[in-house]
Design a protein around this motif. Structure first.
Motif, PDB file in Angstrom:
ATOM      1  N   ILE A  28       0.813  -1.333  -0.027  1.00 34.21           N
ATOM      2  CA  ILE A  28      -0.047   0.215  -0.135  1.00 34.21           C
ATOM      3  C   ILE A  28       0.906   1.286  -0.012  1.00 34.21           C
ATOM      4  N   ASP A  30       0.543   5.170   0.776  1.00 33.17           N
ATOM      5  CA  ASP A  30      -0.502   6.148   1.219  1.00 33.17           C
ATOM      6  C   ASP A  30       0.029   7.626   1.523  1.00 33.17           C
ATOM      7  N   GLU A  32      -0.770  11.765   2.196  1.00 30.79           N
ATOM      8  CA  GLU A  32      -1.615  12.788   2.801  1.00 30.79           C
ATOM      9  C   GLU A  32      -1.135  14.119   2.681  1.00 30.79           C
ATOM     10  N   LYS A 335      -4.713   6.635  -1.287  1.00 30.23           N
ATOM     11  CA  LYS A 335      -4.305   5.206  -0.837  1.00 30.23           C
ATOM     12  C   LYS A 335      -4.640   4.463  -1.825  1.00 30.23           C
TER      13      LYS A 335
END
Length: 398
Positions: A28, A30, A32, A335
């Motif tokens: 994964i 991710d 932000e 994500k």
């Protein structure tokens, strides 16, 4: 085409293809906005050099970006040996580019000036480059001390409202709020492109009223030649009618109110704001209004079933028919499972209050329609004296 994942020894001495020992559904990435950019995955021991390289501070190359392993957790269960890996984007290594000098006093800086301060005008960059996108007016900073490029990024996002930093390997981009948003004409339809939309509105830290206190006047030096040494008065302070000393400010303290916020949420008085930088009340008011959290913190997340990739800062029209909601949002979080195409992307959209207001207006329209319908039912059933359809209004009972 399968994404090639490379693991590389910290100094570049060895590098190997990592794909064969990765559990695909766990890989994964991710991101932000202004917060996080990392990858995580679980790898199993296939007795390869690649697996043995999964140790702290070695590098992973994936999705065109480089990440540095910060945690590796080996697990033995029976005959199975796995390692859980977390790696942060190499951009965050800018925390190790530092200046050990300091500057006393108040200075006006732009983002470029802050970068130059730490890197000594580009002489000590640690391999990092940067680019500024948009207009940034100088902001006053007091007593600049020892800090890193990572500290600079925090100062920028704290000091220029809506500003964003992004990484492209060791290149840092600084964006103004307007430059960060890019409209690609994309529309997301609820049900068609996504089966879930979650909107979170938090008013816990709401504040729309505050007292603002400016800096005090500097004390005026007295004549030391005077024989009378008993006068310990401070010219930066004045005496009140009861004899107590009170501060002498460069302009009177005042109350600032965000009337739009008050009209929506009621009066929410909060902590005082001490402003040592503004030289007049108008500038102090603007600064105070920008500091107060007078609007709810909004988070909007959704899963996306399409094959297209979103890009950071992309402006999207979100259409949610069941809520009668059409609102423009900006991508601030992505994500995705890079090696498992059956897993959907999770997208986090901007926390602008416009989304909240659009939903609020939609809700108000729904309430109005329900009330109108209720009144209509009461009118139609008045001859039948149907008590169950009465609409009660709050008021004084006489």
């Amino acid at each position: 085409m399968t994404e090639k994942i490379i693991v590389k020894e910290r100094t570049g001495k060895y590098e190997e293809l990592l794909n064969n020992c990765i559990e695909p559904e766990t890989f994964i990435i991710d991101w932000e906005k202004n917060s996080n950019y990392e990858l995580s995955f679980t790898a199993f021991d296939d007795h390869s050099l690649a697996f043995s390289l999964l140790t702290n501070e070695n590098h992973i190359i994936a999705d065109g970006q480089e990440f540095v392993i910060k945690t590796s957790e080996p697990t033995l269960s029976g005959s199975t040996y796995t390692i859980d890996v977390k790696a942060t984007h190499i951009g965050y290594e800018c925390t190790y580019v530092r200046t050990n000098e300091s500057m006393d006093g108040s200075f006006g800086f732009t983002p470029k000036g802050l970068f130059d301060y730490v890197t000594k005008n580009g002489q000590k960059t640690g391999g990092f480059t940067y680019e500024i996108h948009g207009d940034f007016q100088p902001v006053q900073f007091d007593n600049m001390g020892k800090c890193s490029l990572k500290d600079v990024l925090s100062k920028i996002t704290d000091s220029w409202k809506g500003s964003v930093y992004t990484f492209d390997n060791r290149h840092i981009d600084i964006w103004s709020e307007s430059e960060f948003k890019k409209d690609n004409g994309r529309v997301i339809h609820y049900y068609h492109d996504t089966s879930d939309v979650k909107l979170s509105a938090d008013t816990t830290e709401l504040q729309n009223i505050a007292m603002v206190y400016p800096s005090q006047k500097e004390a005026t030096k007295t004549d030391d030649s005077s024989d009378d040494k008993t006068d310990d008065s401070d010219s930066s302070k004045s005496k009140s009618t009861d004899g107590n000393t009170k501060p002498d400010y460069i302009f009177p303290p005042f109350e600032v109110r965000d009337e739009d916020s008050i009209a929506r949420f009621g009066e929410k008085a909060g902590e005082d704001i001490n402003d040592d930088k503004s030289q007049n009340a108008d500038d102090a008011k603007k600064s105070a209004l920008s500091q107060m959290k007078s609007e709810p913190a909004i988070t909007l997340t959704s899963t996306y079933y399409g094959d297209d990739d979103f890009f950071k800062g992309e402006s999207v029209l979100l259409k949610v028919q069941p809520l009668n909601l059409d609102t423009n949002v900006t991508v601030v979080g992505i994500k995705k499972a890079l090696l498992n195409f059956e897993q959907v992307k999770q997208i986090t959209f901007n926390n602008t209050v416009q989304t909240y207001f659009d939903l609020e207006n939609s809700t108000k329209n729904t309430i109005t329609n329900l009330i109108d319908s209720k009144i209509s039912n009461i009118t139609n059933n008045s001859n039948g004296n149907n008590q169950s359809n009465k609409l009660w209004e709050v008021g004084e009972v006489k």
